[in-house]
Design an enzyme around this catalytic site. Structure first.
Site, PDB file in Angstrom:
ATOM      1  N   GLY A 206       0.956  -1.195  -0.061  1.00  0.00           N
ATOM      2  CA  GLY A 206       0.037   0.081  -0.025  1.00  0.00           C
ATOM      3  C   GLY A 206       0.879   1.466  -0.099  1.00  0.00           C
ATOM      4  O   GLY A 206       1.936   1.227  -0.387  1.00  0.00           O
ATOM      5  N   GLY A 207       0.104   2.390   0.520  1.00  0.00           N
ATOM      6  CA  GLY A 207       1.069   3.449   0.436  1.00  0.00           C
ATOM      7  C   GLY A 207       2.197   3.646   1.320  1.00  0.00           C
ATOM      8  O   GLY A 207       3.038   4.528   1.499  1.00  0.00           O
ATOM      9  N   GLY A 441      25.874  14.289 -27.399  1.00  0.00           N
ATOM     10  CA  GLY A 441      25.375  14.871 -26.295  1.00  0.00           C
ATOM     11  C   GLY A 441      25.720  14.092 -24.955  1.00  0.00           C
ATOM     12  O   GLY A 441      26.014  14.668 -24.004  1.00  0.00           O
ATOM     13  N   ALA A 442      26.134  12.710 -25.238  1.00  0.00           N
ATOM     14  CA  ALA A 442      26.485  11.884 -23.991  1.00  0.00           C
ATOM     15  C   ALA A 442      27.741  12.456 -23.383  1.00  0.00           C
ATOM     16  O   ALA A 442      28.092  12.361 -22.329  1.00  0.00           O
ATOM     17  CB  ALA A 442      26.448  10.589 -24.387  1.00  0.00           C
TER      18      ALA A 442
END
Ligand code: HXC
Length: 543
Positions: A206-207, A441-442
């Site tokens: 759950g949460g 870009g890398a």
């Protein structure tokens, strides 16, 4: 017993200003009354403490052992230095009166909390006790966790959460949810101030999963732990999928596929021992320097094997992990998330005994190309290191970002930007070694000089360009009759570190075997680095 017999001769009197006075009494009747009260009180306290130590009782502890799990207290004993645990709130009880809950109160209420030391350094810990209401979180139980978190933040010490819980105490309704909210709030306030580590040793549903998710590192125990927002039953109802707990949120899934957990271990003991080692790399808080250990490995050790580790054919792979091991202090590389986004390696290591964060492309997996998962994995690690003054060592062999519709459509632009953001934002010493490819870009992203890199060096085998020769020639010499000649020319010009070095984008070109000494020397130079980003409330990282 000594104290009790002493009381037969003396009486303790608390004065109006609160100090304790020991008064001699001669009246036998008064002596007996005092000792009777003392015995009654201490018997009750001892009984309550015993109850707290037993948790849900022997049968439930046996059941815990039968599942291959240790109890909450056994786990704390293994995590901390012997005899160092100091417990808080062993006597607290829940305050729920619905569903006849007032009839079942167990001292401590399902979580053991306090502080102790690991290799002599203070840490705060809470350990959920599955034998008490399935370790579920009550208001009282949450208050205990909140107390250790608050104190850890005050004194500047890590918080370790040993999770083994059925989630929100169902009988308490919103009180339990409020307890979770208080924990989440503290997780966030403590983020970047003190290290927070979650070790999942049972269910985490759950949460409740969001507290570990907010902490810096999450480790799991194989086969006995699981994490999911909604369990198999709900999944079946909503999506008609039939799935086991393990297949939905077991350790294998979270350490290979989702990336939610960073490491998994075969059992509780192995997990706790590794957690102890892991802590040795981390400072206690963002107010402390990185811990220093004595270094047995000579700082000027040259490793000649590094000179020949790069294959002569640049499209062949080699193991970057071997490169890391040969550079850092012997046996000091503690890898994180080894089976998730394995095209990038991250982990802590030591250089001359001091912690560093390693980020390295792994040519063995997808040629080391950056994809979404690799970007996210490395970005979060970089931000942790930066928050805690841990220098970054980046080893680069990257052909670029991973091409393709799958990556583009799923947001490689947004996710790749996280890595870029993390490197740009970091103010810790940033040292970069380009071993081979650094394309496009890398090249920029992987801690280049242009992103305030402090020490950027390359091996002679480095290739720094917008792209590789084959791709480049196809674009700029598409119609050229002799593409092979063009590729050769392109390679001669760009696929060498000299072009970048001539422009000052590299501080030096070094022999691979001298990498260790060069990095150690430069880390020493950068010890006094002082760099601040412009004041802001906070940045807006592309989430
Ligand atoms: C109260 C709980 C409990 C809970 C378990 N118990 N979970 N009591 N609240 N959440 C109790 C059981 O009644 C049982 O009590 C004992 O713990 C052991 O549980 P078992 O079911 O016998 O153990 P096991 O078979 O090992 O199964 C463990 C389990 C299962 C998978 C965790 O108990 C389970 O599904 N629990 C509920 C999980 C859940 O849905 N929790 C709420 C999630 S939502 P006795 O007396 O019989 O020994 C949530 C919201 C948080 O947490 C939101 C935060 C923002």
């Amino acid at each position: 017993m000594y104290f009790v017999s002493a009381m037969l001769r003396s009486a303790i009197k608390i004065t109006r200003c609160g100090s304790i006075k020991v008064k001699r009494v001669s009246n036998l009747h008064e002596i007996c009354r005092i000792s009777r009260n003392y015995y009654a009180a201490s018997t009750l306290i001892n009984e309550k403490r015993k109850e707290s130590l037993l948790g849900g009782g022997k049968t439930k502890q046996d059941a815990q052992h039968a599942k291959g799990k240790l109890t909450a207290r056994e786990r704390i004993q293994l995590l901390l230095d012997k005899g160092s645990f100091r417990e808080y709130d062993a006597f607290v009880e829940h305050a729920c009166t619905d569903f006849n809950m007032e009839e079942t109160k167990i001292a401590g209420d399902g979580v053991v909390a306090g502080h102790g030391t690991v290799y002599g350094r203070r840490i705060f810990v809470y350990s959920q006790d599955f034998t008490v209401f399935g370790g579920s979180l009550s208001r009282t139980n949450a208050n205990k966790i909140v107390k250790v978190m608050d104190q850890a933040l005050l004194v500047g010490a890590p918080v370790i959460g040993l999770q083994d819980s059925g989630g929100a105490r169902i009988q308490e309704g919103v009180d339990s949810l409020a307890g979770y909210a208080d924990i989440f709030q503290r997780n966030v306030l403590a983020s970047g101030v003190i290290p927070q580590i979650s070790l999942i040793m049972g269910p985490c549903a759950g949460g409740a999963v969001y507290s570990p998710a907010l902490t810096d590192f999450t480790f799991m125990v194989q086969d006995t732990s699981s994490m999911f927002v909604t369990g198999p039953d709900v999944v079946k109802t909503v999506t008609n999928e039939q799935v086991s707990q393990e297949a939905l949120g077991g350790a294998r899934i979270h350490t290979t596929k989702s990336g939610v957990a960073h490491l998994s271990f075969t059992n509780d003991i192995e997990a706790l021992q590794n957690l102890r080692e892991f802590l040795t790399y981390l400072p206690s808080s963002n107010r402390d320097p990185v811990p220093k250990q004595s270094c047995e490995d000579p700082i000027d050790r040259q490793d000649e094997a590094l000179d020949t580790i790069i294959p002569s054919n640049s499209s062949l792979a080699y193991d970057m992990k071997e490169v890391i091991h040969r550079i850092v202090d012997i046996h000091s590389f503690f890898e994180i998330s080894p089976f998730f986004a394995s095209n990038i390696l991250i982990g802590f290591a030591r250089l001359n005994g001091e912690s560093v964060g390693i980020i390295a492309n792994q040519p063995l997996v997808s040629s080391g190309a950056l994809d979404m998962d690799a970007s996210i994995k490395a970005a979060r690690f970089i931000r942790f290191c930066d928050a805690f003054h841990i220098p970054l060592i980046t080893l680069v062999d990257v052909p670029g970002f991973m091409p393709g519709t799958s990556q583009e459509h799923s947001g490689i632009i947004r996710h790749g930007a996280k890595l870029l953001y993390a490197y740009c934002e970091a103010t810790v010493p940033k040292l970069t070694v380009i071993t081979r490819k650094a394309y496009g870009g890398a090249y920029i992203v992987m801690s280049s000089k242009h992103l305030r890199g402090d020490y950027n060096i390359a091996w002679p085998t480095a290739e720094i360009a917008v792209m590789g020769a084959t791709g480049a020639v196809e674009i700029i010499f598409r119609k050229h009759p002799d593409k092979a000649a063009m590729r050769k020319e392109y390679k001669n010009k760009f696929t060498t570190p000299l072009f970048a070095a001539k422009k000052g984008y590299l501080d030096d070109i070094i022999q691979p075997s001298e990498t260790r000494i060069k990095l150690i020397e430069q880390l020493d130079v950068l010890k006094t680095k002082a760099l601040k980003n412009p004041w802001k409330k906070h940045g807006n990282i592309p989430l």
